[in-house]
Write a protein that holds these residues in place. Structure first.
Motif, PDB file in Angstrom:
ATOM      1  N   PRO A  14      68.123  13.110 100.489  1.00 25.20           N
ATOM      2  CA  PRO A  14      67.134  12.537  99.631  1.00 25.20           C
ATOM      3  C   PRO A  14      65.789  12.981 100.464  1.00 25.20           C
ATOM      4  O   PRO A  14      64.692  12.335  99.544  1.00 25.20           O
ATOM      5  CB  PRO A  14      67.354  11.146 100.925  1.00 25.20           C
ATOM      6  CG  PRO A  14      68.681  10.748 101.089  1.00 25.20           C
ATOM      7  CD  PRO A  14      69.385  12.656 101.595  1.00 25.20           C
ATOM      8  N   TYR A  15      65.360  13.326 100.878  1.00 29.28           N
ATOM      9  CA  TYR A  15      63.540  14.372 101.095  1.00 29.28           C
ATOM     10  C   TYR A  15      63.660  15.457 100.408  1.00 29.28           C
ATOM     11  O   TYR A  15      62.245  14.945  99.868  1.00 29.28           O
ATOM     12  CB  TYR A  15      63.672  14.576 102.952  1.00 29.28           C
ATOM     13  CG  TYR A  15      63.734  14.370 104.060  1.00 29.28           C
ATOM     14  CD1 TYR A  15      62.620  12.995 103.803  1.00 29.28           C
ATOM     15  CD2 TYR A  15      64.888  14.346 105.150  1.00 29.28           C
ATOM     16  CE1 TYR A  15      62.721  12.208 105.188  1.00 29.28           C
ATOM     17  CE2 TYR A  15      63.829  13.507 106.709  1.00 29.28           C
ATOM     18  CZ  TYR A  15      63.362  12.550 106.456  1.00 29.28           C
ATOM     19  OH  TYR A  15      62.758  11.983 107.223  1.00 29.28           O
ATOM     20  N   LEU A 126      56.426  27.639 111.715  1.00 27.08           N
ATOM     21  CA  LEU A 126      56.762  27.035 112.553  1.00 27.08           C
ATOM     22  C   LEU A 126      57.242  25.488 111.304  1.00 27.08           C
ATOM     23  O   LEU A 126      56.460  25.218 110.090  1.00 27.08           O
ATOM     24  CB  LEU A 126      55.118  26.401 112.149  1.00 27.08           C
ATOM     25  CG  LEU A 126      55.176  24.771 113.103  1.00 27.08           C
ATOM     26  CD1 LEU A 126      55.754  24.051 114.457  1.00 27.08           C
ATOM     27  CD2 LEU A 126      53.862  24.281 113.200  1.00 27.08           C
ATOM     28  N   PRO A 127      58.312  25.055 111.440  1.00 25.36           N
ATOM     29  CA  PRO A 127      58.634  24.102 110.096  1.00 25.36           C
ATOM     30  C   PRO A 127      58.132  23.037 110.209  1.00 25.36           C
ATOM     31  O   PRO A 127      57.177  22.095 110.948  1.00 25.36           O
ATOM     32  CB  PRO A 127      60.437  24.278 111.039  1.00 25.36           C
ATOM     33  CG  PRO A 127      60.347  24.692 112.518  1.00 25.36           C
ATOM     34  CD  PRO A 127      58.743  25.609 112.739  1.00 25.36           C
ATOM     35  N   GLN A 131      56.193  23.055 103.548  1.00 18.71           N
ATOM     36  CA  GLN A 131      56.360  21.761 103.248  1.00 18.71           C
ATOM     37  C   GLN A 131      55.036  21.340 103.198  1.00 18.71           C
ATOM     38  O   GLN A 131      54.542  20.468 102.373  1.00 18.71           O
ATOM     39  CB  GLN A 131      57.063  20.689 104.050  1.00 18.71           C
ATOM     40  CG  GLN A 131      58.666  20.748 103.525  1.00 18.71           C
ATOM     41  CD  GLN A 131      59.171  21.063 102.722  1.00 18.71           C
ATOM     42  OE1 GLN A 131      58.503  20.414 101.510  1.00 18.71           O
ATOM     43  NE2 GLN A 131      59.952  21.284 102.310  1.00 18.71           N
ATOM     44  N   LEU A 132      54.031  21.655 104.056  1.00 13.73           N
ATOM     45  CA  LEU A 132      52.102  21.485 103.847  1.00 13.73           C
ATOM     46  C   LEU A 132      51.993  22.899 102.697  1.00 13.73           C
ATOM     47  O   LEU A 132      50.918  21.771 101.827  1.00 13.73           O
ATOM     48  CB  LEU A 132      51.614  21.632 104.685  1.00 13.73           C
ATOM     49  CG  LEU A 132      51.466  20.362 105.804  1.00 13.73           C
ATOM     50  CD1 LEU A 132      50.636  21.278 106.904  1.00 13.73           C
ATOM     51  CD2 LEU A 132      50.806  18.996 105.758  1.00 13.73           C
ATOM     52  N   TYR A 133      52.228  22.821 102.262  1.00 11.65           N
ATOM     53  CA  TYR A 133      51.783  24.221 101.473  1.00 11.65           C
ATOM     54  C   TYR A 133      52.587  23.082  99.797  1.00 11.65           C
ATOM     55  O   TYR A 133      51.851  23.820  99.549  1.00 11.65           O
ATOM     56  CB  TYR A 133      52.712  25.130 101.774  1.00 11.65           C
ATOM     57  CG  TYR A 133      52.307  26.263 100.593  1.00 11.65           C
ATOM     58  CD1 TYR A 133      50.775  26.916 100.301  1.00 11.65           C
ATOM     59  CD2 TYR A 133      53.500  26.521  99.547  1.00 11.65           C
ATOM     60  CE1 TYR A 133      51.042  27.546  99.183  1.00 11.65           C
ATOM     61  CE2 TYR A 133      53.206  27.654  98.432  1.00 11.65           C
ATOM     62  CZ  TYR A 133      52.361  28.081  98.382  1.00 11.65           C
ATOM     63  OH  TYR A 133      51.783  28.798  97.752  1.00 11.65           O
ATOM     64  N   TYR A 142      57.341  15.015 109.383  1.00  8.80           N
ATOM     65  CA  TYR A 142      58.708  14.928 109.465  1.00  8.80           C
ATOM     66  C   TYR A 142      59.633  16.025 109.726  1.00  8.80           C
ATOM     67  O   TYR A 142      59.651  15.798 111.552  1.00  8.80           O
ATOM     68  CB  TYR A 142      59.300  14.125 108.393  1.00  8.80           C
ATOM     69  CG  TYR A 142      61.241  13.377 109.314  1.00  8.80           C
ATOM     70  CD1 TYR A 142      61.020  12.245 109.485  1.00  8.80           C
ATOM     71  CD2 TYR A 142      62.186  14.155 108.734  1.00  8.80           C
ATOM     72  CE1 TYR A 142      61.960  11.661 110.563  1.00  8.80           C
ATOM     73  CE2 TYR A 142      63.163  13.982 109.617  1.00  8.80           C
ATOM     74  CZ  TYR A 142      63.383  12.221 110.313  1.00  8.80           C
ATOM     75  OH  TYR A 142      63.864  11.952 110.944  1.00  8.80           O
ATOM     76  N   ALA A 143      59.285  17.295 109.589  1.00  7.53           N
ATOM     77  CA  ALA A 143      59.950  18.251 110.533  1.00  7.53           C
ATOM     78  C   ALA A 143      59.382  18.721 111.022  1.00  7.53           C
ATOM     79  O   ALA A 143      59.648  19.638 112.622  1.00  7.53           O
ATOM     80  CB  ALA A 143      59.882  19.348 109.099  1.00  7.53           C
TER      81      ALA A 143
END
Length: 146
Positions: A14-15, A126-127, A131-133, A142-143
């Protein structure tokens, strides 16, 4: 792909589909049921060949709950991905334009070309940075919290 990520960890499918509330609930449900059922302890004992200890440690009623959440997450992610693909196909057939920017209360989504190697390198350090990128802020924070 979405079903695979749901199989890896319930809630990741879902993410990927930007269904953050559903993904958060499924992730938390898996963590809670996994802890109550002692799945990881049973896996460690079974990997070490101590099958009797694995049988004793696992709580069957919580393990069935864990299995249910696990299978429902995979099936729901697959169904949602198929549905979103059908919506995309209909939009293409109707010549509807795709928005390049969408601002919602949960995140800002951009449609732009990204380099997957850079995202992978960021996530290696860094996990959540990958996603920020990719401008997936809800999933990124969340990660990082996990």
């Amino acid at each position: 792909m979405v079903a695979w990520w749901s199989a890896v960890f319930s809630g990741f499918g879902p993410y990927l589909l930007c269904q953050y509330l559903r993904g958060t609930f499924l992730t938390l449900a898996e963590v809670i049921l996994n802890t109550l059922a002692h799945i990881n302890e049973g896996m460690i004992y079974s990997f070490c060949g101590q099958f009797e200890l694995a049988k004793v440690v696992i709580e069957p009623k919580w393990a069935f709950g864990y299995l249910t959440i696990y299978l429902v997450a995979i099936a729901d992610s697959y169904r949602s991905a198929i549905y979103q693909n059908k919506l995309h196909h209909l939009a293409v057939l109707e010549y509807k334009g795709i928005r390049r920017l969408h601002i919602s209360p949960m995140e800002i989504q951009y449609i732009e070309k990204k380099n997957p190697i850079i995202g992978a390198l960021y996530s290696f350090f860094l996990p959540g940075l990958g996603q920020l990128y990719n401008h997936r802020f809800g999933l990124a924070f969340y990660a990082m919290l996990w």
